[in-house]
Design a protein around this motif. Structure first.
Motif, PDB file in Angstrom:
ATOM      1  N   ALA A  71       0.962  -1.115  -0.136  1.00 59.13           N
ATOM      2  CA  ALA A  71       0.007   0.011  -0.096  1.00 59.13           C
ATOM      3  C   ALA A  71       0.775   1.083   0.106  1.00 59.13           C
ATOM      4  CB  ALA A  71      -0.925   0.000   1.244  1.00 59.13           C
ATOM      5  N   ALA A  72       0.467   1.952  -0.708  1.00 59.10           N
ATOM      6  CA  ALA A  72       1.137   3.579  -0.466  1.00 59.10           C
ATOM      7  C   ALA A  72       0.065   4.617  -0.244  1.00 59.10           C
ATOM      8  CB  ALA A  72       1.630   3.797  -2.200  1.00 59.10           C
ATOM      9  N   VAL A  73       0.304   5.499   0.719  1.00 58.45           N
ATOM     10  CA  VAL A  73      -0.698   6.320   1.374  1.00 58.45           C
ATOM     11  C   VAL A  73      -0.022   7.859   1.154  1.00 58.45           C
ATOM     12  CG1 VAL A  73      -1.890   7.268   3.459  1.00 58.45           C
ATOM     13  CG2 VAL A  73      -0.818   4.634   3.224  1.00 58.45           C
ATOM     14  N   ASP A  74      -1.162   8.873   0.720  1.00 59.71           N
ATOM     15  CA  ASP A  74      -0.713  10.162   0.664  1.00 59.71           C
ATOM     16  C   ASP A  74      -1.687  10.895   1.676  1.00 59.71           C
ATOM     17  OD1 ASP A  74       0.935  10.920  -1.506  1.00 59.71           O
ATOM     18  OD2 ASP A  74      -0.465   9.789  -2.780  1.00 59.71           O
ATOM     19  N   LEU A  75      -1.303  11.585   2.544  1.00 60.01           N
ATOM     20  CA  LEU A  75      -1.794  12.277   3.655  1.00 60.01           C
ATOM     21  C   LEU A  75      -1.710  13.913   3.479  1.00 60.01           C
ATOM     22  CD1 LEU A  75      -0.573  10.212   6.494  1.00 60.01           C
ATOM     23  CD2 LEU A  75      -2.929  10.067   5.738  1.00 60.01           C
ATOM     24  N   PHE A  76      -3.011  14.434   3.578  1.00 61.25           N
ATOM     25  CA  PHE A  76      -3.063  15.768   3.389  1.00 61.25           C
ATOM     26  C   PHE A  76      -3.378  16.389   4.857  1.00 61.25           C
ATOM     27  CE2 PHE A  76      -3.836  13.878  -0.666  1.00 61.25           C
ATOM     28  CZ  PHE A  76      -2.983  14.865  -1.495  1.00 61.25           C
ATOM     29  N   PRO A  86       9.035  18.928  10.504  1.00 64.88           N
ATOM     30  CA  PRO A  86       9.585  17.714  10.015  1.00 64.88           C
ATOM     31  C   PRO A  86       9.277  16.532  11.146  1.00 64.88           C
ATOM     32  CG  PRO A  86      11.141  19.478   9.389  1.00 64.88           C
ATOM     33  CD  PRO A  86      10.003  20.169  10.283  1.00 64.88           C
ATOM     34  N   ASP A  87       9.376  16.934  12.131  1.00 62.86           N
ATOM     35  CA  ASP A  87       9.333  15.831  13.216  1.00 62.86           C
ATOM     36  C   ASP A  87       8.047  15.424  13.416  1.00 62.86           C
ATOM     37  OD1 ASP A  87      12.030  16.477  14.280  1.00 62.86           O
ATOM     38  OD2 ASP A  87      11.417  18.069  15.906  1.00 62.86           O
ATOM     39  N   ILE A  88       6.829  16.382  13.100  1.00 66.92           N
ATOM     40  CA  ILE A  88       5.550  15.915  13.395  1.00 66.92           C
ATOM     41  C   ILE A  88       5.342  14.813  12.131  1.00 66.92           C
ATOM     42  CG2 ILE A  88       2.972  16.390  12.948  1.00 66.92           C
ATOM     43  CD1 ILE A  88       4.585  17.139  15.840  1.00 66.92           C
ATOM     44  N   ALA A  89       6.022  15.473  10.825  1.00 65.91           N
ATOM     45  CA  ALA A  89       5.630  14.432   9.668  1.00 65.91           C
ATOM     46  C   ALA A  89       6.183  13.137   9.877  1.00 65.91           C
ATOM     47  CB  ALA A  89       6.101  15.380   8.538  1.00 65.91           C
ATOM     48  N   LEU A  90       7.530  13.082  10.153  1.00 63.61           N
ATOM     49  CA  LEU A  90       8.028  11.875  10.390  1.00 63.61           C
ATOM     50  C   LEU A  90       7.271  10.823  11.383  1.00 63.61           C
ATOM     51  CD1 LEU A  90      10.482   9.926   9.923  1.00 63.61           C
ATOM     52  CD2 LEU A  90      11.495  11.066  11.844  1.00 63.61           C
ATOM     53  N   ALA A  91       6.752  11.538  12.539  1.00 66.68           N
ATOM     54  CA  ALA A  91       5.800  10.969  13.545  1.00 66.68           C
ATOM     55  C   ALA A  91       4.520  10.356  12.907  1.00 66.68           C
ATOM     56  CB  ALA A  91       5.603  11.627  14.694  1.00 66.68           C
ATOM     57  N   VAL A  92       4.195  11.085  11.983  1.00 65.21           N
ATOM     58  CA  VAL A  92       2.923  10.629  11.210  1.00 65.21           C
ATOM     59  C   VAL A  92       3.246   9.606  10.409  1.00 65.21           C
ATOM     60  CG1 VAL A  92       1.130  11.282   9.348  1.00 65.21           C
ATOM     61  CG2 VAL A  92       1.768  12.867  11.357  1.00 65.21           C
ATOM     62  N   GLN A  93       4.361   9.535   9.455  1.00 68.08           N
ATOM     63  CA  GLN A  93       4.675   8.307   8.814  1.00 68.08           C
ATOM     64  C   GLN A  93       4.801   7.230   9.510  1.00 68.08           C
ATOM     65  OE1 GLN A  93       8.317  10.218   7.151  1.00 68.08           O
ATOM     66  NE2 GLN A  93       7.043  10.410   4.873  1.00 68.08           N
ATOM     67  N   GLU A  94       5.549   7.344  10.565  1.00 67.32           N
ATOM     68  CA  GLU A  94       5.869   5.952  11.673  1.00 67.32           C
ATOM     69  C   GLU A  94       4.591   5.530  11.986  1.00 67.32           C
ATOM     70  OE1 GLU A  94       8.539   7.480  14.095  1.00 67.32           O
ATOM     71  OE2 GLU A  94      10.390   6.997  12.960  1.00 67.32           O
ATOM     72  N   ASN A  95       3.522   6.088  12.433  1.00 70.52           N
ATOM     73  CA  ASN A  95       2.406   5.704  12.952  1.00 70.52           C
ATOM     74  C   ASN A  95       1.518   5.296  11.954  1.00 70.52           C
ATOM     75  OD1 ASN A  95       1.023   5.406  15.528  1.00 70.52           O
ATOM     76  ND2 ASN A  95      -0.219   7.212  15.153  1.00 70.52           N
ATOM     77  N   ASN A 112       3.489   9.405   2.201  1.00 73.98           N
ATOM     78  CA  ASN A 112       3.930  10.793   1.644  1.00 73.98           C
ATOM     79  C   ASN A 112       2.794  11.748   2.452  1.00 73.98           C
ATOM     80  OD1 ASN A 112       5.497  10.031  -0.456  1.00 73.98           O
ATOM     81  ND2 ASN A 112       3.645   9.577  -1.477  1.00 73.98           N
ATOM     82  N   VAL A 113       3.386  12.890   3.312  1.00 77.40           N
ATOM     83  CA  VAL A 113       2.652  13.796   4.114  1.00 77.40           C
ATOM     84  C   VAL A 113       2.429  14.950   3.575  1.00 77.40           C
ATOM     85  CG1 VAL A 113       2.494  14.991   6.463  1.00 77.40           C
ATOM     86  CG2 VAL A 113       3.367  12.595   6.299  1.00 77.40           C
TER      87      VAL A 113
END
Length: 133
Positions: A71-76, A86-95, A112-113
């Motif tokens: 699966a590939a995900v794009d989040l807006f 950048p820290d929040i985006a990385l946390a979102v990607q991992e979660n 992708n955030v």
């Protein structure tokens, strides 16, 4: 049968397990909003403006492409003012990656955030004047 795109997860002697794309979208949206620093999900680039959406429809602001095993995900998203993006985006990607892989067994190849806006805190300091007669 519906026209929803479905992914066949596993065939066994008992039958097939199918996971709809909408389910993966909801999992991703919920996992993204759990991260501290996310103000909400954006409606995406449709309409040209980032619209804050409520927590009722977690699939909004999420675009997924699901194959048989990946699966590939794009989040807006809309981030809270004052956070380090950048820290929040990385946390979102991992979660999001962990949630999808744990709940569905799919392998997440990319998350992708897209930061669509910044949410400012509401001013609760405004007090209403009380008139005494």
């Amino acid at each position: 049968m519906t026209n929803e795109k479905e992914v066949v997860k596993k065939d066994s002697n008992l039958g097939a397990i199918r996971i709809a794309d909408e389910v993966v979208s909801i999992i991703a949206g919920l996992a993204a909003t759990e991260v501290d620093g996310i103000a909400g999900m954006s409606g995406g680039i449709a309409g040209g403006i980032a619209e804050m959406l409520g927590r009722k429809n977690f699939a909004k602001g999420v675009k997924v492409e699901v194959g048989e095993k990946e699966a590939a995900v794009d989040l807006f998203v809309i981030v809270k003012y004052g956070v380090r993006i950048p820290d929040i985006a990385l946390a979102v990607q991992e979660n999001v990656k962990q949630a999808i892989e744990t709940m569905t067994g799919l392998s997440v190849v990319e998350v992708n955030v897209h930061v669509q806006g910044v949410g400012f805190p509401e001013e609760n300091a405004k007090s209403e004047e009380v008139r005494v007669r």
